[in-house]
Design a protein around this motif. Sequence first.
Motif, PDB file in Angstrom:
ATOM      1  N   PRO A   1       3.423  -0.181 -11.401  1.00  0.00           N
ATOM      2  CA  PRO A   1       4.633  -1.013 -11.366  1.00  0.00           C
ATOM      3  C   PRO A   1       5.257  -1.054 -12.767  1.00  0.00           C
ATOM      4  O   PRO A   1       4.527  -1.053 -13.765  1.00  0.00           O
ATOM      5  N   VAL A   2       6.584  -1.093 -12.796  1.00  0.00           N
ATOM      6  CA  VAL A   2       7.280  -1.016 -14.085  1.00  0.00           C
ATOM      7  C   VAL A   2       7.736  -2.414 -14.507  1.00  0.00           C
ATOM      8  O   VAL A   2       8.461  -3.083 -13.764  1.00  0.00           O
TER       9      VAL A   2
ATOM     10  N   LEU B   1      17.658  -1.418  -8.840  1.00  0.00           N
ATOM     11  CA  LEU B   1      17.018  -1.367  -7.524  1.00  0.00           C
ATOM     12  C   LEU B   1      15.503  -1.249  -7.654  1.00  0.00           C
ATOM     13  O   LEU B   1      14.766  -2.146  -7.252  1.00  0.00           O
ATOM     14  N   ALA B   2      15.041  -0.152  -8.216  1.00  0.00           N
ATOM     15  CA  ALA B   2      13.605   0.117  -8.316  1.00  0.00           C
ATOM     16  C   ALA B   2      13.433   1.272  -9.296  1.00  0.00           C
ATOM     17  O   ALA B   2      14.384   1.996  -9.565  1.00  0.00           O
ATOM     18  N   PRO B   3      12.228   1.455  -9.829  1.00  0.00           N
ATOM     19  CA  PRO B   3      12.026   2.574 -10.751  1.00  0.00           C
ATOM     20  C   PRO B   3      12.281   3.916 -10.065  1.00  0.00           C
ATOM     21  O   PRO B   3      12.098   4.050  -8.858  1.00  0.00           O
ATOM     22  N   ALA B   4      12.699   4.889 -10.875  1.00  0.00           N
ATOM     23  CA  ALA B   4      12.887   6.248 -10.381  1.00  0.00           C
ATOM     24  C   ALA B   4      11.575   7.023 -10.554  1.00  0.00           C
ATOM     25  O   ALA B   4      10.793   6.742 -11.461  1.00  0.00           O
TER      26      ALA B   4
ATOM     27  N   CYS C   1       8.034  -0.960  -8.041  1.00  0.00           N
ATOM     28  CA  CYS C   1       7.412   0.355  -7.861  1.00  0.00           C
ATOM     29  C   CYS C   1       8.421   1.340  -7.296  1.00  0.00           C
ATOM     30  O   CYS C   1       9.313   0.954  -6.536  1.00  0.00           O
ATOM     31  N   VAL C   2       8.245   2.615  -7.640  1.00  0.00           N
ATOM     32  CA  VAL C   2       9.141   3.638  -7.097  1.00  0.00           C
ATOM     33  C   VAL C   2       8.943   3.740  -5.578  1.00  0.00           C
ATOM     34  O   VAL C   2       7.825   3.924  -5.112  1.00  0.00           O
ATOM     35  N   PRO C   3      10.023   3.593  -4.810  1.00  0.00           N
ATOM     36  CA  PRO C   3       9.883   3.710  -3.354  1.00  0.00           C
ATOM     37  C   PRO C   3      10.246   5.119  -2.870  1.00  0.00           C
ATOM     38  O   PRO C   3      11.110   5.769  -3.456  1.00  0.00           O
ATOM     39  N   PRO C   4       9.588   5.579  -1.792  1.00  0.00           N
ATOM     40  CA  PRO C   4       9.961   6.877  -1.223  1.00  0.00           C
ATOM     41  C   PRO C   4      11.453   6.907  -0.914  1.00  0.00           C
ATOM     42  O   PRO C   4      11.985   5.951  -0.326  1.00  0.00           O
TER      43      PRO C   4
ATOM     44  N   SER D   1       0.824  -1.218   0.000  1.00  0.00           N
ATOM     45  CA  SER D   1       0.000   0.000   0.000  1.00  0.00           C
ATOM     46  C   SER D   1       0.860   1.270   0.000  1.00  0.00           C
ATOM     47  O   SER D   1       0.524   2.254  -0.653  1.00  0.00           O
ATOM     48  N   ARG D   2       1.989   1.243   0.707  1.00  0.00           N
ATOM     49  CA  ARG D   2       2.844   2.433   0.751  1.00  0.00           C
ATOM     50  C   ARG D   2       3.360   2.779  -0.647  1.00  0.00           C
ATOM     51  O   ARG D   2       3.417   3.940  -1.043  1.00  0.00           O
ATOM     52  N   LEU D   3       3.716   1.754  -1.410  1.00  0.00           N
ATOM     53  CA  LEU D   3       4.254   1.999  -2.751  1.00  0.00           C
ATOM     54  C   LEU D   3       3.161   2.402  -3.736  1.00  0.00           C
ATOM     55  O   LEU D   3       3.372   3.260  -4.601  1.00  0.00           O
ATOM     56  N   VAL D   4       2.000   1.793  -3.599  1.00  0.00           N
ATOM     57  CA  VAL D   4       0.869   2.158  -4.467  1.00  0.00           C
ATOM     58  C   VAL D   4       0.553   3.644  -4.283  1.00  0.00           C
ATOM     59  O   VAL D   4       0.450   4.412  -5.243  1.00  0.00           O
ATOM     60  N   GLU D   5       0.472   4.033  -3.006  1.00  0.00           N
ATOM     61  CA  GLU D   5       0.154   5.429  -2.680  1.00  0.00           C
ATOM     62  C   GLU D   5       1.224   6.387  -3.226  1.00  0.00           C
ATOM     63  O   GLU D   5       0.914   7.405  -3.827  1.00  0.00           O
TER      64      GLU D   5
END
Length: 218
Positions: A43-44, A59-62, A117-120, A17-21
Amino acid sequence: AALSALSAEIVSCRQCSRLVEHRERIGETKRASYRDWDYWAKPVPSFGDPSAKLLVLGLAPAAHGGNRTGRVFTGDASATFLIKAMYEAGLANQAVSDHRDDGLLYTGAYVCAAVRCVPPGDRPTPEEQRTCLPYLVREISLLPNLRVILALGQIAFQAALRALAAMGVERPRAKFGHGSVYRPGGCYHPSPRNTNTGRLKMEQLVEALKKAKTIGEE
Ligand code: DU
């Protein structure tokens, strides 16, 4: 077909949920300034050659890279650096990539990220990393010719080792050994905090890619 079904499943994932938001909030606030863009904010999926021997793992999307374009390692500073190196190493058909339909093709390489997903703050939590790992395991299983994983950065490297462990590949070796099927290797992530400080030079990334490519072909 199995790979594209997996990609479709990944793109519709809403488990964290944190990443979706976060990804959707970036989409909402940035769509205005990228008016001509179909701002992705999902999500990429991975991108590349299904017969690849080499998997390049980020690592994760920018936020305004993959999260904007919808293609992994496209459209930001890290991507600009990586694509140029991929081209220099003979793995890409062009040296620039800024949107998801620009004609880029990888040959012999498949590119994905440990977290989709892009993480904070570019920092996925351990739980988010665990939740996303099965996608990597399944994707690796669907690349029949895969031999080498080049992890960009520490989080990607850990994800690669965990994915291989989950697949029953015991203690994957960093050096060639009889019976080793996959070889994990590491390289600093091509983010500006490494490329602008001289920690990762273009020739070092090209060298790491060329070496991984050669090992895959042995
Ligand atoms: O449409 P497709 O064959 O599933 O390929 C999707 C996407 O993957 C395509 O836009 C280019 C990329 N790709 C690649 O980079 N290298 C290949 O050998 C095959 C596909």
